[in-house]
Design a protein around this motif. Structure first.
Motif, short mmCIF file in Angstrom:
data_model
loop_
_atom_site.label_atom_id
_atom_site.label_comp_id
_atom_site.label_asym_id
_atom_site.label_seq_id
_atom_site.Cartn_x
_atom_site.Cartn_y
_atom_site.Cartn_z
N ARG A 395 81.17 -46.45 27.57
CA ARG A 395 80.64 -45.51 28.55
C ARG A 395 81.77 -45.07 29.47
O ARG A 395 82.73 -45.81 29.68
N ASN A 396 81.68 -43.89 30.03
CA ASN A 396 82.80 -43.33 30.79
C ASN A 396 83.30 -44.25 31.90
O ASN A 396 84.50 -44.42 32.09
N GLU A 400 86.98 -45.87 31.76
CA GLU A 400 88.05 -45.58 32.72
C GLU A 400 88.75 -46.87 33.16
O GLU A 400 89.97 -46.91 33.31
N LYS A 401 87.95 -47.93 33.37
CA LYS A 401 88.55 -49.21 33.76
C LYS A 401 89.45 -49.74 32.64
O LYS A 401 90.57 -50.21 32.89
N PHE A 406 94.89 -50.68 29.94
CA PHE A 406 95.77 -50.50 28.79
C PHE A 406 96.98 -49.63 29.13
O PHE A 406 98.03 -49.78 28.52
N GLU A 407 96.82 -48.74 30.09
CA GLU A 407 97.97 -47.93 30.52
C GLU A 407 99.02 -48.79 31.21
O GLU A 407 100.21 -48.48 31.18
N LEU A 430 88.71 -44.62 23.22
CA LEU A 430 90.07 -45.12 23.42
C LEU A 430 90.71 -45.37 22.06
O LEU A 430 90.16 -46.11 21.23
N CYS A 431 91.85 -44.75 21.82
CA CYS A 431 92.51 -44.83 20.51
C CYS A 431 93.78 -45.67 20.61
O CYS A 431 94.62 -45.44 21.49
N PHE A 432 93.92 -46.63 19.70
CA PHE A 432 95.05 -47.55 19.69
C PHE A 432 95.78 -47.45 18.35
O PHE A 432 95.18 -47.10 17.33
N PRO A 433 97.08 -47.78 18.35
CA PRO A 433 97.78 -47.85 17.06
C PRO A 433 97.06 -48.81 16.14
O PRO A 433 96.65 -49.90 16.55
#
Length: 698
Positions: A395-396, A400-401, A406-407, A430-433
């Protein structure tokens, strides 16, 4: 009490030709025929009351299935085992629920049977009652404490095939039992949104049941009831079909309208073959449903809609589609080969089929495209602008959290980093390698093992990096460490278990203890579950064995060096580094007076003793003789203490002799194998002696 006519007779003498198998066979037949007299006669002949017929059925289970209460009581009185199981694990108790016999259920409960006991397929008595529509038995079991929302438990092998996980509510939906469904939800609080191991909820079960003509009406009625009870309309079946697609398949205009009114379903979602609800409506030539979907905004620019309508000779349908700007543009896909070896087939399928795009992301949220389960939901394969990725859906607000955390990992080498993200309809993607496997899976593979030392080095670095961001993990597990195609290990926290350290020692200490367990797990090759592994599972003849034991001990005891210091522990040193360290120690103390040399290894408050008090007897006699009687220089008699052993190691390597090299080969290999505990003994002796601890640095 007057004796019966039968009890006054003498017990029949068993026929010499009747075997135990013959009697058992006849007993089971008599039970199935409800022949009480025959049952009594056979029991008195010696027939085993707990004998088993085909598929493991006992006489008691057969009597319960036949709903014969008198016969059930008779068999119990004669010693029938109420706990006996058929070949499929079922008992007389589950059979009583299938028959709906409350009297027998109570009779068996009084004998101590577990009300939530299940057979090998995970069926409880409560589930059997729901399946067969035995509402009185269902209510009785509920009143006695049966778990309404219990999911079907199955073996690990079946779990891997995504079998099991269904509830009594799903069983009632599957069998089209509307009254039972209402009882379960309204009176017993059954959860309409629990999913089975194929991610199907009760609505999917009801809709699939509606596919059969004879159960169409009950399937539709149950579906409408569930829609009014807050069921999640976004669940999919094992083929990726949404509730909307299934409603179109059974051609229920009312249900399609009801689903669309919810406003929560993606009208253009497609199944594993790329078919949308509109494509299915056109294929079935259902004009009214197709018209409704078009008016609600379904895409008409995907698939061969007009071609299908023409093939069906459905001119009205073709006209409707043209009215809503349908056109056929054949999709010409470029050749695309994913990098991943493990996920190649699923990625190729995803690339080829139609999926509604989420920004630059193409993905399919269904079981065949799911690569990992987490407490926060599944992780799915995706293609982001041509790059294969792993996708986490939140959920948005929660997304966001997660995105912010991850950033923070972007500059960390061993923490999973965010690649890209998309937002749509209140959700964040959220997209990850993409990774190939996790550490637990990797250790189960028979070949292709990476170096344990390299793996642990990356694991330590990952936890250090997490601590540097102010977080402790709190739940380190092999499945949390992900390995990419190049063998790089990353730590991921998809379950949101991390906690802020905030200057507290407890979270960090907890991670150190978990790392100690993880070290043992890795070095034992993952042969035992994480919580069961111990130092006894390590190979004592491993060249790293003493260092590994010491490293684990330091982690468990919350060593003052912390993770930063323990990352430089001798376990991580190469053989040459260890050998160079041993040589360097003698170079540092060789000019000390003899008593000071010995004091170097006498750390205060330590009970550790030199592990090789007779080392001169263990070393090759030929080598020792050459070292004590050199060709040049004076003779020297080596003593059995650590300083003399270090002196020999240093002198032998600094003043090489071809005779010795030919004898023992590589010096480092020879001495570390002969004296495996020497490095860690010298290292710890120096480290624990404040005056000489700086000698540990190499």
């Amino acid at each position: 009490m007057e004796p019966t006519a039968h009890s006054q007779q003498e017990a029949p003498t068993p026929s010499s030709t009747e075997t135990a198998e013959d009697l058992a066979f006849k007993l089971n037949i008599a039970v199935r025929e409800g022949n009480i007299e025959g049952v009594l006669e056979l029991l008195e002949k010696g027939a085993d009351v707990n004998s088993k017929a085909g598929s493991g059925w006992t006489p008691l289970q057969s009597a319960v299935q036949a709903n014969d209460e008198d016969l059930v009581q008779l068999l119990l009185d004669r010693g029938a085992d109420p706990h006996a199981r058929k070949d499929n694990g079922g008992t007389a108790f589950t059979e009583a629920a299938s028959a709906g016999n409350v009297t027998v259920l109570q009779m068996l409960l009084d004998l101590g049977l577990d009300i939530n006991d299940h057979d090998d397929n995970g069926f409880t008595a409560f589930m059997e009652a729901a399946w067969y529509g035995k509402e009185e038995a269902l209510k009785f079991l509920y009143s006695k404490g049966a778990k309404v929302n219990l999911r079907r438990e199955v073996s690990q092998e079946k779990m891997k095939l995504h079998k099991g996980g269904a509830t009594a509510l799903m069983d009632a939906c599957r069998k089209g039992r509307l009254s039972v469904v209402k009882t379960l939800v309204q009176e017993m609080g059954a959860d309409v949104n629990i999913c089975d191991n194929k991610d199907r909820n009760a609505l999917i079960y009801a809709l699939k049941e509606g596919c059969a003509k004879e159960t169409y009406q009950s399937g539709v009625s149950i579906s409408r009831f569930l829609l009014g009870s807050g069921v999640d309309v976004n669940s999919k079946d094992e083929c990726g079909k949404t509730a909307l697609i299934l409603a179109v398949e059974i051609q229920s205009l009312d249900l399609v309208e009801a689903l669309l009114e919810k406003g929560e379903i993606d009208i253009d979602d497609a199944d594993e073959e790329g078919n949308t609800a509109l494509m299915v409506a056109v294929e079935k030539n259902d004009y009214k449903i197709a018209e409704l979907l078009c008016k609600k905004g379904a895409r008409t620019d995907v698939g061969s809609l007009i071609t299908v309508a023409n093939r069906n000779r459905a001119h009205d349908m073709a006209g409707l589609l043209r009215q809503f700007n349908a056109r056929f543009v054949p999709e010409t896909l470029k050749d695309w080969e994913p990098n991943s070896r493990r996920w190649r087939d699923q990625l190729k399928t995803l690339y080829k089929i139609y999926r509604p795009m989420i920004g630059k992301l193409k993905m399919f949220q269904y079981i065949q495209q799911r690569i990992q389960n987490t407490s926060q939901g599944g992780i799915y394969l995706g293609i982001y602008g041509g790059t294969e990725v792993a996708v986490r859906i939140s959920r948005n607000i929660e997304g966001e959290k997660e995105k912010r955390f991850f950033e923070q990992c972007r500059n960390c080498e061993c923490l999973l980093k965010l690649f890209q993200f998309e937002k749509e309809r209140g959700y964040m993607y959220l997209c990850f390698p993409l990774w190939e496997k996790n550490l637990e899976e990797h250790l189960q593979e028979p070949e292709g093992q990476m170096s344990y030392k390299d793996a642990l080095r990356m694991i330590f670095q990952a936890v250090r990096e997490l601590h540097s961001l102010g977080f402790a993990y709190q739940d380190l597990h092999p499945s949390n460490f992900l390995i990419d195609l190049g063998g790089q290990i990353y730590l991921a926290d998809f379950d949101n278990k991390r906690k802020l350290i905030e200057g507290k020692k407890e979270p960090v200490n907890s991670d150190l203890e978990a790392l100690g367990k993880l070290v043992l797990y890795v070095l034992a090759g993952g042969r035992k579950p994480l919580q069961q592994v111990s130092t006894e599972d390590l190979a004592a003849d491993s060249p790293d064995y003493p260092e590994a034991l010491d490293l684990v001990s330091c982690l468990v005891s919350h060593d003052e060096r912390g993770l930063e210091g323990l990352s430089k522990h001798p376990y991580f040193w190469s053989k040459q580094t260890r050998f160079s360290f041993l040589k360097s120690v003698w170079n540092k103390i060789k000019d000390f007076p003899k008593q000071d040399q010995e004091a170097v290894f006498q750390a205060p408050n330590t009970t550790e003793t030199f592990p090789y008090p007779s080392w001169t007897k263990e070393i090759d006699k030929f080598v020792l003789n050459i070292m004590e009687n050199p060709r040049t220089g004076r003779q020297f008699k080596y003593r059995n203490d650590v300083t003399n052993l270090l002196r020999l190691i240093r002198n032998l390597d600094e003043h090489p002799d071809g005779r010795i090299s030919n004898r023992i080969g590589d010096h480092a290999e020879y001495f570390l194998k002969l004296f495996p505990a020497l490095t860690i003994y010298v290292y710890n002796s120096l480290r624990q002696n404040p005056k000489y601890s700086h000698f540990c640095r190499h």
